[in-house]
Design a protein around this motif. Structure first.
Motif, PDB file in Angstrom:
ATOM      1  N   ALA A 105       5.154  -4.270   1.981  1.00 34.26           N
ATOM      2  CA  ALA A 105       4.233  -3.367   2.667  1.00 34.26           C
ATOM      3  C   ALA A 105       5.020  -2.313   3.426  1.00 34.26           C
ATOM      4  N   TYR A 106       4.347  -1.215   3.696  1.00 30.10           N
ATOM      5  CA  TYR A 106       4.914  -0.217   4.592  1.00 30.10           C
ATOM      6  C   TYR A 106       3.799   0.456   5.364  1.00 30.10           C
ATOM      7  N   PHE A 107       4.151   0.927   6.567  1.00 27.99           N
ATOM      8  CA  PHE A 107       3.204   1.563   7.470  1.00 27.99           C
ATOM      9  C   PHE A 107       3.676   2.967   7.795  1.00 27.99           C
ATOM     10  N   LEU A 108       2.746   3.875   7.899  1.00 27.67           N
ATOM     11  CA  LEU A 108       2.978   5.174   8.524  1.00 27.67           C
ATOM     12  C   LEU A 108       2.171   5.139   9.807  1.00 27.67           C
ATOM     13  N   GLN A 109       2.838   5.303  10.956  1.00 27.18           N
ATOM     14  CA  GLN A 109       2.168   5.205  12.243  1.00 27.18           C
ATOM     15  C   GLN A 109       2.510   6.401  13.120  1.00 27.18           C
ATOM     16  N   ARG A 110       1.548   6.730  13.969  1.00 26.75           N
ATOM     17  CA  ARG A 110       1.732   7.820  14.925  1.00 26.75           C
ATOM     18  C   ARG A 110       0.967   7.437  16.186  1.00 26.75           C
ATOM     19  N   GLU A 111       1.617   7.603  17.326  1.00 29.42           N
ATOM     20  CA  GLU A 111       0.954   7.295  18.591  1.00 29.42           C
ATOM     21  C   GLU A 111      -0.245   8.226  18.762  1.00 29.42           C
ATOM     22  N   VAL A 112      -1.383   7.678  19.174  1.00 28.51           N
ATOM     23  CA  VAL A 112      -2.626   8.439  19.274  1.00 28.51           C
ATOM     24  C   VAL A 112      -2.574   9.489  20.384  1.00 28.51           C
ATOM     25  N   HIS A 113      -2.188   9.096  21.596  1.00 32.48           N
ATOM     26  CA  HIS A 113      -2.339   9.977  22.750  1.00 32.48           C
ATOM     27  C   HIS A 113      -1.109  10.811  23.091  1.00 32.48           C
ATOM     28  N   HIS A 114       0.075  10.265  22.984  1.00 31.48           N
ATOM     29  CA  HIS A 114       1.295  10.973  23.388  1.00 31.48           C
ATOM     30  C   HIS A 114       2.414  10.753  22.382  1.00 31.48           C
ATOM     31  N   PRO A 115       2.280  11.283  21.172  1.00 31.70           N
ATOM     32  CA  PRO A 115       3.345  11.067  20.188  1.00 31.70           C
ATOM     33  C   PRO A 115       4.666  11.681  20.676  1.00 31.70           C
ATOM     34  N   PRO A 116       5.753  10.917  20.625  1.00 29.12           N
ATOM     35  CA  PRO A 116       7.027  11.409  21.146  1.00 29.12           C
ATOM     36  C   PRO A 116       7.714  12.439  20.241  1.00 29.12           C
ATOM     37  N   ALA A 117       7.278  12.504  18.985  1.00 28.28           N
ATOM     38  CA  ALA A 117       7.874  13.444  18.024  1.00 28.28           C
ATOM     39  C   ALA A 117       6.819  13.798  16.991  1.00 28.28           C
ATOM     40  N   PRO A 118       6.998  14.923  16.312  1.00 21.46           N
ATOM     41  CA  PRO A 118       6.046  15.254  15.242  1.00 21.46           C
ATOM     42  C   PRO A 118       6.185  14.270  14.083  1.00 21.46           C
ATOM     43  N   GLY A 119       5.141  14.159  13.319  1.00 20.98           N
ATOM     44  CA  GLY A 119       5.207  13.304  12.139  1.00 20.98           C
ATOM     45  C   GLY A 119       4.842  11.863  12.425  1.00 20.98           C
ATOM     46  N   PHE A 120       5.278  10.992  11.526  1.00 18.51           N
ATOM     47  CA  PHE A 120       4.936   9.577  11.560  1.00 18.51           C
ATOM     48  C   PHE A 120       6.191   8.722  11.557  1.00 18.51           C
ATOM     49  N   ILE A 121       6.052   7.518  12.070  1.00 20.83           N
ATOM     50  CA  ILE A 121       7.087   6.497  11.972  1.00 20.83           C
ATOM     51  C   ILE A 121       6.816   5.733  10.686  1.00 20.83           C
ATOM     52  N   LEU A 122       7.828   5.530   9.872  1.00 21.40           N
ATOM     53  CA  LEU A 122       7.717   4.728   8.659  1.00 21.40           C
ATOM     54  C   LEU A 122       8.381   3.384   8.908  1.00 21.40           C
ATOM     55  N   SER A 123       7.620   2.312   8.767  1.00 20.21           N
ATOM     56  CA  SER A 123       8.141   0.955   8.915  1.00 20.21           C
ATOM     57  C   SER A 123       7.874   0.200   7.630  1.00 20.21           C
ATOM     58  N   VAL A 124       8.795  -0.696   7.270  1.00 20.50           N
ATOM     59  CA  VAL A 124       8.730  -1.372   5.975  1.00 20.50           C
ATOM     60  C   VAL A 124       9.036  -2.861   6.109  1.00 20.50           C
ATOM     61  N   THR A 125       8.659  -3.630   5.092  1.00 20.72           N
ATOM     62  CA  THR A 125       9.060  -5.029   5.007  1.00 20.72           C
ATOM     63  C   THR A 125      10.489  -5.093   4.471  1.00 20.72           C
ATOM     64  N   ARG A 126      11.094  -6.260   4.567  1.00 17.85           N
ATOM     65  CA  ARG A 126      12.501  -6.465   4.236  1.00 17.85           C
ATOM     66  C   ARG A 126      12.894  -5.945   2.856  1.00 17.85           C
ATOM     67  N   GLY A 127      12.082  -6.151   1.871  1.00 18.18           N
ATOM     68  CA  GLY A 127      12.422  -5.735   0.514  1.00 18.18           C
ATOM     69  C   GLY A 127      12.474  -4.235   0.316  1.00 18.18           C
ATOM     70  N   LEU A 128      12.002  -3.480   1.292  1.00 16.47           N
ATOM     71  CA  LEU A 128      12.022  -2.015   1.221  1.00 16.47           C
ATOM     72  C   LEU A 128      12.948  -1.405   2.265  1.00 16.47           C
ATOM     73  N   PHE A 129      13.754  -2.233   2.944  1.00 14.81           N
ATOM     74  CA  PHE A 129      14.594  -1.749   4.040  1.00 14.81           C
ATOM     75  C   PHE A 129      15.936  -1.210   3.512  1.00 14.81           C
TER      76      PHE A 129
END
Length: 158
Positions: A105-129
């Protein structure tokens, strides 16, 4: 202790760990092959096989930050549907969760109220790291102009 990481066919990772004796001499070398959660070849990310999943379907202990991604939020929503809004002890997050195959699995996440940077954070499971996986994931999104801005130095070389 010395460690060596190697790639095996099918995207599996293999570590060789060498323990040292108390006097500083080399002890036994122990090969460790990781197969749990690493059943797919990350280099074969097929956009046709990627599906949206719910964030709660993945244990957050199994997911790690790999990259910062620049992608148009409206294009992401148009292509993949509305995001989930999830909360943790840090903040509320807009989250797009995906699965490219069994156990990954992988996630694209962005803080709703105060994002610290433009864009999204990409997080992945071990097999995609792996460093290469970030680019392949962004390509699999199928959104023009999406790009990897930065990859963590902790990601394994592909």
């Amino acid at each position: 202790m010395a460690e060596r990481l190697a790639m095996l066919p099918g995207g599996l990772a293999s570590w060789s760990v060498t323990a040292f004796t108390k006097g500083g001499g080399e002890g036994a070398s122990i090969p460790i092959t990781v197969t749990e959660g690493v059943s797919m070849d990350f280099r074969q990310l097929d956009p046709a096989c990627v599906k949206r999943i719910l964030e709660r379907e993945v244990s957050l202990r199994d997911i790690r930050y790999i990259a910062q991604v620049e992608v148009d939020p409206a294009a992401l929503e148009h292509r993949w549907g509305s995001p989930e809004v999830v909360s943790d002890y840090l903040a509320e997050w807009v989250c797009f969760a995906f699965s490219p195959g069994e156990g990954q699995a992988y996630f694209l996440q962005r803080e709703v109220h105060h994002p610290p940077a433009p864009g999204f954070i990409l997080s992945v499971t071990r097999g995609l790291f792996f460093t290469e996986a970030a680019e392949l994931i962004v390509r699999a999104l199928g959104i023009a102009g999406a790009r990897v801005v930065r990859v963590t130095e902790e990601a394994w070389p592909g």
